[in-house]
Design a protein around this motif. Sequence first.
Motif, PDB file in Angstrom:
ATOM      1  N   ILE A 120       0.796  -1.224  -0.113  1.00 57.47           N
ATOM      2  CA  ILE A 120       0.196   0.010  -0.007  1.00 57.47           C
ATOM      3  C   ILE A 120       0.997   1.349   0.031  1.00 57.47           C
ATOM      4  CG2 ILE A 120      -1.697  -1.167   1.189  1.00 57.47           C
ATOM      5  CD1 ILE A 120      -0.820   0.191   3.720  1.00 57.47           C
ATOM      6  N   PRO A 121       0.245   2.346  -0.379  1.00 54.54           N
ATOM      7  CA  PRO A 121       1.154   3.686  -0.463  1.00 54.54           C
ATOM      8  C   PRO A 121       1.225   4.214   0.966  1.00 54.54           C
ATOM      9  CG  PRO A 121      -1.278   4.048  -0.968  1.00 54.54           C
ATOM     10  CD  PRO A 121      -0.945   2.408  -1.106  1.00 54.54           C
ATOM     11  N   PHE A 122       2.147   4.992   1.238  1.00 55.93           N
ATOM     12  CA  PHE A 122       2.582   5.706   2.545  1.00 55.93           C
ATOM     13  C   PHE A 122       1.542   6.907   2.803  1.00 55.93           C
ATOM     14  CE2 PHE A 122       4.729   8.173   5.606  1.00 55.93           C
ATOM     15  CZ  PHE A 122       5.660   7.196   6.179  1.00 55.93           C
ATOM     16  N   VAL A 123       0.625   6.471   3.150  1.00 54.82           N
ATOM     17  CA  VAL A 123      -0.640   7.246   3.447  1.00 54.82           C
ATOM     18  C   VAL A 123      -0.264   8.048   4.940  1.00 54.82           C
ATOM     19  CG1 VAL A 123      -3.051   7.985   3.677  1.00 54.82           C
ATOM     20  CG2 VAL A 123      -2.057   6.266   2.067  1.00 54.82           C
ATOM     21  N   ILE A 124      -0.032   9.193   5.189  1.00 54.23           N
ATOM     22  CA  ILE A 124       0.117   9.744   6.262  1.00 54.23           C
ATOM     23  C   ILE A 124      -1.046  10.146   7.245  1.00 54.23           C
ATOM     24  CG2 ILE A 124       1.379  11.808   7.435  1.00 54.23           C
ATOM     25  CD1 ILE A 124       3.175  12.210   4.689  1.00 54.23           C
ATOM     26  N   MET A 125      -0.908   9.544   8.398  1.00 55.83           N
ATOM     27  CA  MET A 125      -2.087   9.832   9.430  1.00 55.83           C
ATOM     28  C   MET A 125      -1.948  10.642  10.380  1.00 55.83           C
ATOM     29  SD  MET A 125      -4.445   7.793   7.983  1.00 55.83           S
ATOM     30  CE  MET A 125      -5.668   7.697   9.061  1.00 55.83           C
ATOM     31  N   GLY A 126      -0.703  11.165  10.431  1.00 52.85           N
ATOM     32  CA  GLY A 126      -0.394  12.200  11.710  1.00 52.85           C
ATOM     33  C   GLY A 126       1.173  12.167  11.990  1.00 52.85           C
ATOM     34  N   THR A 127       1.527  12.982  12.766  1.00 53.99           N
ATOM     35  CA  THR A 127       2.915  13.018  13.359  1.00 53.99           C
ATOM     36  C   THR A 127       3.170  13.122  14.744  1.00 53.99           C
ATOM     37  OG1 THR A 127       2.971  15.601  13.134  1.00 53.99           O
ATOM     38  CG2 THR A 127       3.449  14.399  11.244  1.00 53.99           C
ATOM     39  N   ASP A 128       4.383  12.818  15.397  1.00 57.64           N
ATOM     40  CA  ASP A 128       4.532  12.919  16.800  1.00 57.64           C
ATOM     41  C   ASP A 128       4.553  14.891  16.938  1.00 57.64           C
ATOM     42  OD1 ASP A 128       4.740  10.676  17.375  1.00 57.64           O
ATOM     43  OD2 ASP A 128       7.041  10.544  16.929  1.00 57.64           O
ATOM     44  N   ARG A 163      -3.506  12.345   5.585  1.00 61.38           N
ATOM     45  CA  ARG A 163      -3.990  11.964   4.224  1.00 61.38           C
ATOM     46  C   ARG A 163      -3.200  12.421   3.218  1.00 61.38           C
ATOM     47  NH1 ARG A 163     -10.504  12.654   4.531  1.00 61.38           N
ATOM     48  NH2 ARG A 163     -10.862  11.510   6.671  1.00 61.38           N
ATOM     49  N   ASP A 164      -1.983  13.136   3.361  1.00 62.52           N
ATOM     50  CA  ASP A 164      -0.944  13.341   2.047  1.00 62.52           C
ATOM     51  C   ASP A 164      -0.295  11.965   2.064  1.00 62.52           C
ATOM     52  OD1 ASP A 164      -1.166  15.992   2.277  1.00 62.52           O
ATOM     53  OD2 ASP A 164       0.695  16.497   3.343  1.00 62.52           O
ATOM     54  N   ILE A 165       0.140  11.837   0.768  1.00 58.42           N
ATOM     55  CA  ILE A 165       0.718  10.378   0.195  1.00 58.42           C
ATOM     56  C   ILE A 165       2.114  10.792   0.042  1.00 58.42           C
ATOM     57  CG2 ILE A 165       0.511   8.425  -1.422  1.00 58.42           C
ATOM     58  CD1 ILE A 165      -2.442   9.141  -1.514  1.00 58.42           C
TER      59      ILE A 165
END
Length: 452
Positions: A223-231, A243-245
Amino acid sequence: MDIVIKLSQFLLSLSLLIVLHEFGHFIPARLFGTRVEKFFLFFDVKFALFKKKIGETVYGIGWLPLGGYVKISGMIDESMDKEQMEQPPQPWEFRSKPAWQRLIIMLGGVTVNFILAFIIYIGIAYAYGERYIQNDNVKDGIWVTNSAMEDIGFRTGDKLVSIDGKPIENFSGSTERLLLSKEVTVERNGDIKKIMMPVDFIDQLMKSREGKEGAGPIMGVRIPFVIMGTDEDSPNAGVIKTRDILVSLNGEKITYADEALARVEGLTGQTVPAVVKRDDKEIKVDLTVDDTGKMGIFYAPGLGLTNLERLGLYEVSRKQYTFMESIPRGLQKGKDRLVSYGKQLKMIFNPETGAYKGVGGFKAIFDLFPQTWSWQAFWEITALLSIMLGVLNLLPIPALDGGHVMFLLYEMVSGRKPSDKFLEYAQIAGFFVLMALVLFANGNDIYRWLFK
């Protein structure tokens, strides 16, 4: 609220299975003129939450949710009613009935469990159809997400070809087949390789998960690297959005999450150019990798079939069934589940596999249910539990239906009925064996909760 939804599904499913299982005993007992003294959902140790006598039977709900029971007159069961058994047999009692009638009464519960499972699978096929990814559409191979899989020879990018010599057509469900297999054939960079599954692979798998939260999958589609958040303290917190990819990192194209994770390992302590896709637009950003080799970014471990299709990565096959078509499909799925669970049980009773270490009790069953209400998931799990309940009750352990069946078959073959005293002792022994199994299973749950 999430735990309330899980608990509601758990209790509803458990109650449904218990009541129908006990009705499986109750109905043939009454048809053969056998008196049923009590019919209880859950156990009424010392007291009951509710009870009402209708005719000859007391119906009720106990306070201890560890099962349920019907008390049949003249039967040596968990009630251990010795006083009744010391009286002369009465025509309405279980012990006065022919062996074949007693056999049907004892098999009634598990029969209902199996019939219920098949009916549910037929209903699921009719109501929901099927959605799946065909194995041919997994063109870039699998994503291996567990170290135990890598240790025995699997690699990310492998294409599954066959399991135990049978070609894989439907990728969905291949993980379960793989876990129960002896040999898996994969295609790697155009070459065909055979990977032998160790007898103790389940044990290796559990050890690889020690100290990690949640079981997680052992493999899946890439699957693609879908961003769900950051520290909160990540230098990338204000640079990217949920939701950035990630599509490029340090000038190299990124298609899948596993590629991004591998590239990050060589960028420790650097700030590098990257490209993310946001609202169908590509945006250039700079991402920082700290001294520990982390970006402080959370990515989605799974996306679901709908999202994978929307992103254009995989073609999702759909099949709807008419009512008549759903019957053979549901029966086939029920059969597959039954065979699969039989294989799992065989592994559990084989000490070499180490599978017994993964046996769970009520918490393991509770964890099967999702945190959001889904009727499809509810019925899928209930059907599986119904098969499990049916198979486990057939084990030849006194105190279970299978134990009673074992003695009845002996009586029918030999023509000699075991004495009531022998059956009493066997019931007591079976009860302790059963309690030991229950304590072991739930003890595993507690151990994993406390220490893993």
